[in-house]
Design a protein around this motif. Structure first.
Motif, PDB file in Angstrom:
ATOM      1  N   ASN A  79       0.842  -1.195   0.000  1.00  0.00           N
ATOM      2  CA  ASN A  79       0.000   0.000   0.000  1.00  0.00           C
ATOM      3  C   ASN A  79       0.882   1.252   0.000  1.00  0.00           C
ATOM      4  OD1 ASN A  79       0.491  -0.848   2.856  1.00  0.00           O
ATOM      5  ND2 ASN A  79      -0.622   1.033   3.327  1.00  0.00           N
ATOM      6  N   ASP A  80       0.425   2.265  -0.708  1.00  0.00           N
ATOM      7  CA  ASP A  80       1.191   3.510  -0.843  1.00  0.00           C
ATOM      8  C   ASP A  80       1.201   4.243   0.495  1.00  0.00           C
ATOM      9  OD1 ASP A  80       2.306   5.960  -1.448  1.00  0.00           O
ATOM     10  OD2 ASP A  80       0.912   6.430  -3.064  1.00  0.00           O
ATOM     11  N   ARG A  81       2.398   4.311   1.081  1.00  0.00           N
ATOM     12  CA  ARG A  81       2.584   4.991   2.370  1.00  0.00           C
ATOM     13  C   ARG A  81       3.515   6.179   2.216  1.00  0.00           C
ATOM     14  NH1 ARG A  81       3.473  -0.706   3.878  1.00  0.00           N
ATOM     15  NH2 ARG A  81       5.698  -0.245   4.048  1.00  0.00           N
ATOM     16  N   SER A  82       3.658   6.670   0.988  1.00  0.00           N
ATOM     17  CA  SER A  82       4.609   7.757   0.724  1.00  0.00           C
ATOM     18  C   SER A  82       4.249   9.045   1.460  1.00  0.00           C
ATOM     19  CB  SER A  82       4.730   8.003  -0.783  1.00  0.00           C
ATOM     20  OG  SER A  82       3.480   8.316  -1.346  1.00  0.00           O
ATOM     21  N   ALA A  83       3.005   9.207   1.855  1.00  0.00           N
ATOM     22  CA  ALA A  83       2.593  10.425   2.566  1.00  0.00           C
ATOM     23  C   ALA A  83       3.334  10.579   3.896  1.00  0.00           C
ATOM     24  CB  ALA A  83       1.087  10.425   2.811  1.00  0.00           C
ATOM     25  N   THR A  84       3.690   9.460   4.508  1.00  0.00           N
ATOM     26  CA  THR A  84       4.408   9.534   5.777  1.00  0.00           C
ATOM     27  C   THR A  84       5.879   9.180   5.626  1.00  0.00           C
ATOM     28  OG1 THR A  84       3.820   7.247   6.318  1.00  0.00           O
ATOM     29  CG2 THR A  84       2.396   8.993   7.208  1.00  0.00           C
ATOM     30  N   ARG A 105     -10.951   4.484   4.852  1.00  0.00           N
ATOM     31  CA  ARG A 105     -10.404   5.773   5.278  1.00  0.00           C
ATOM     32  C   ARG A 105      -8.901   5.781   5.048  1.00  0.00           C
ATOM     33  NH1 ARG A 105      -8.205   8.521   9.777  1.00  0.00           N
ATOM     34  NH2 ARG A 105      -7.890   6.654  11.028  1.00  0.00           N
ATOM     35  N   SER A 106      -8.395   6.916   4.595  1.00  0.00           N
ATOM     36  CA  SER A 106      -6.959   7.072   4.442  1.00  0.00           C
ATOM     37  C   SER A 106      -6.352   7.433   5.797  1.00  0.00           C
ATOM     38  CB  SER A 106      -6.637   8.175   3.429  1.00  0.00           C
ATOM     39  OG  SER A 106      -5.265   8.428   3.401  1.00  0.00           O
ATOM     40  N   VAL A 107      -5.370   6.668   6.207  1.00  0.00           N
ATOM     41  CA  VAL A 107      -4.691   6.904   7.477  1.00  0.00           C
ATOM     42  C   VAL A 107      -3.455   7.756   7.186  1.00  0.00           C
ATOM     43  CG1 VAL A 107      -3.527   5.810   9.428  1.00  0.00           C
ATOM     44  CG2 VAL A 107      -5.502   4.699   8.359  1.00  0.00           C
ATOM     45  N   ARG A 108      -3.485   9.008   7.633  1.00  0.00           N
ATOM     46  CA  ARG A 108      -2.362   9.952   7.452  1.00  0.00           C
ATOM     47  C   ARG A 108      -1.884  10.029   5.996  1.00  0.00           C
ATOM     48  NH1 ARG A 108       2.250   9.598  11.631  1.00  0.00           N
ATOM     49  NH2 ARG A 108       2.967  11.228  10.242  1.00  0.00           N
ATOM     50  N   GLY A 109      -2.823   9.935   5.076  1.00  0.00           N
ATOM     51  CA  GLY A 109      -2.487  10.068   3.662  1.00  0.00           C
ATOM     52  C   GLY A 109      -2.136   8.763   2.967  1.00  0.00           C
ATOM     53  N   TRP A 110      -2.129   7.639   3.687  1.00  0.00           N
ATOM     54  CA  TRP A 110      -1.858   6.336   3.076  1.00  0.00           C
ATOM     55  C   TRP A 110      -2.986   5.959   2.114  1.00  0.00           C
ATOM     56  CZ3 TRP A 110      -0.018   2.160   7.113  1.00  0.00           C
ATOM     57  CH2 TRP A 110       1.202   2.554   7.664  1.00  0.00           C
ATOM     58  N   GLU A 111      -2.659   5.144   1.140  1.00  0.00           N
ATOM     59  CA  GLU A 111      -3.674   4.544   0.276  1.00  0.00           C
ATOM     60  C   GLU A 111      -4.673   3.808   1.167  1.00  0.00           C
ATOM     61  OE1 GLU A 111      -3.739   1.506  -3.553  1.00  0.00           O
ATOM     62  OE2 GLU A 111      -2.066   1.381  -2.132  1.00  0.00           O
ATOM     63  N   MET A 112      -5.962   3.925   0.858  1.00  0.00           N
ATOM     64  CA  MET A 112      -6.973   3.221   1.644  1.00  0.00           C
ATOM     65  C   MET A 112      -6.853   1.720   1.415  1.00  0.00           C
ATOM     66  SD  MET A 112     -10.414   5.571   1.417  1.00  0.00           S
ATOM     67  CE  MET A 112     -10.629   5.256  -0.327  1.00  0.00           C
ATOM     68  N   ALA A 113      -7.088   0.934   2.454  1.00  0.00           N
ATOM     69  CA  ALA A 113      -6.996  -0.528   2.350  1.00  0.00           C
ATOM     70  C   ALA A 113      -7.959  -1.066   1.297  1.00  0.00           C
ATOM     71  CB  ALA A 113      -7.272  -1.169   3.704  1.00  0.00           C
ATOM     72  N   ALA A 114      -9.164  -0.514   1.228  1.00  0.00           N
ATOM     73  CA  ALA A 114     -10.138  -0.990   0.240  1.00  0.00           C
ATOM     74  C   ALA A 114      -9.644  -0.739  -1.183  1.00  0.00           C
ATOM     75  CB  ALA A 114     -11.497  -0.328   0.464  1.00  0.00           C
ATOM     76  N   ASP A 115      -9.038   0.423  -1.419  1.00  0.00           N
ATOM     77  CA  ASP A 115      -8.485   0.719  -2.749  1.00  0.00           C
ATOM     78  C   ASP A 115      -7.304  -0.195  -3.055  1.00  0.00           C
ATOM     79  OD1 ASP A 115     -10.341   2.742  -3.134  1.00  0.00           O
ATOM     80  OD2 ASP A 115      -8.942   4.361  -2.615  1.00  0.00           O
ATOM     81  N   ALA A 116      -6.446  -0.395  -2.074  1.00  0.00           N
ATOM     82  CA  ALA A 116      -5.288  -1.276  -2.266  1.00  0.00           C
ATOM     83  C   ALA A 116      -5.756  -2.694  -2.576  1.00  0.00           C
ATOM     84  CB  ALA A 116      -4.401  -1.257  -1.029  1.00  0.00           C
ATOM     85  N   GLN A 117      -6.779  -3.153  -1.883  1.00  0.00           N
ATOM     86  CA  GLN A 117      -7.281  -4.508  -2.120  1.00  0.00           C
ATOM     87  C   GLN A 117      -7.785  -4.665  -3.553  1.00  0.00           C
ATOM     88  OE1 GLN A 117     -11.016  -5.913  -0.265  1.00  0.00           O
ATOM     89  NE2 GLN A 117      -9.794  -7.626   0.546  1.00  0.00           N
ATOM     90  N   ARG A 118      -8.534  -3.694  -4.043  1.00  0.00           N
ATOM     91  CA  ARG A 118      -9.031  -3.777  -5.427  1.00  0.00           C
ATOM     92  C   ARG A 118      -7.863  -3.820  -6.415  1.00  0.00           C
ATOM     93  NH1 ARG A 118     -13.284  -0.902  -3.028  1.00  0.00           N
ATOM     94  NH2 ARG A 118     -12.251   1.129  -3.145  1.00  0.00           N
ATOM     95  N   ARG A 119      -6.867  -2.992  -6.187  1.00  0.00           N
ATOM     96  CA  ARG A 119      -5.684  -2.952  -7.051  1.00  0.00           C
ATOM     97  C   ARG A 119      -4.961  -4.292  -7.044  1.00  0.00           C
ATOM     98  NH1 ARG A 119      -0.747  -2.289  -5.135  1.00  0.00           N
ATOM     99  NH2 ARG A 119      -1.326  -1.131  -3.264  1.00  0.00           N
ATOM    100  N   ILE A 120      -4.798  -4.864  -5.872  1.00  0.00           N
ATOM    101  CA  ILE A 120      -4.066  -6.125  -5.707  1.00  0.00           C
ATOM    102  C   ILE A 120      -4.815  -7.283  -6.351  1.00  0.00           C
ATOM    103  CG2 ILE A 120      -3.333  -7.797  -3.947  1.00  0.00           C
ATOM    104  CD1 ILE A 120      -2.849  -5.129  -2.180  1.00  0.00           C
TER     105      ILE A 120
END
Length: 192
Positions: A79-84, A105-120
């Motif tokens: 998951n994209d955690r570049s925000a932190t 929900r985006s945690v501190r700007g991270w990619e949302m888990a639901a979005d990451a799951q769809r991508r994966i």
């Protein structure tokens, strides 16, 4: 096809280096040796990896044993955690807890888990489609070298259950398998 999802083993943590460029540590290479003696590694017909260095290093070791090429799929990345950027381990664990607990929900700007799951899930579908296009028989083994969060989100989807950290790996360098036709998960994560 039986698909083996493998999370990369331990890495060299360097806050000055972007996380996708971290490589395996000496302990990671030691744990990698446990993977390479698994019977299904030798018989793998297709090996895929995220583009992140640590996953590619894992896939390359598998591919050398199984005499396959490594097929890199960018969307298998963590998951994209570049925000932190880098965060210390204790803070990271709290953020990861929130990531899994609130997937929409985006945690501190991270990619949302639901979005990451769809991508994966879409990336794994592309990998399996690529294996079929390459002529890999349905009774073959496919190895996907990726990351713990990726494997966890995929496993939740395969099990048709809500995203939950309770499905997370027990530690870096873990694996599970599933049937590509039925999506049946044979067992949860096992540590190498």
């Amino acid at each position: 096809m039986i698909v083996y999802v493998v999370s990369h083993p331990e890495v060299l943590v360097d806050p000055a280096v972007p996380v996708p460029q971290w490589g395996l540590s000496p302990a990671g290479y030691e744990r990698l040796q446990r993977l390479l003696v698994m019977p299904w590694v030798r018989s793998a017909s297709f090996v895929a990896s995220s583009a992140e260095r640590k996953a590619v290093q894992t896939a390359q070791a598998v591919a050398q044993i199984s005499q396959c090429a490594v097929h890199v799929e960018e969307e298998l990345g963590e998951n994209d955690r570049s925000a932190t950027g880098f965060v210390p381990p204790q803070q990271f664990e709290a953020l990861a807890d929130a990531f899994f607990a609130e997937p929409e929900r985006s945690v501190r700007g991270w990619e949302m888990a639901a979005d990451a799951q769809r991508r994966i899930v879409a990336a794994v579908d592309r990998v399996l489609g690529g294996a079929r296009l390459a002529g890999v028989p349905e009774d073959s083994q496919v190895v996907i070298a990726t990351h713990g969060g990726v494997g966890t989100l995929l496993q939740c989807s395969l099990r048709r259950t809500a995203i939950a950290r309770s499905f997370d790996q027990p530690g870096q360098g873990s694996w599970y398998s599933f049937d590509s036709s039925t999506h049946h998960v044979h067992h949860g994560w096992r540590r190498l």
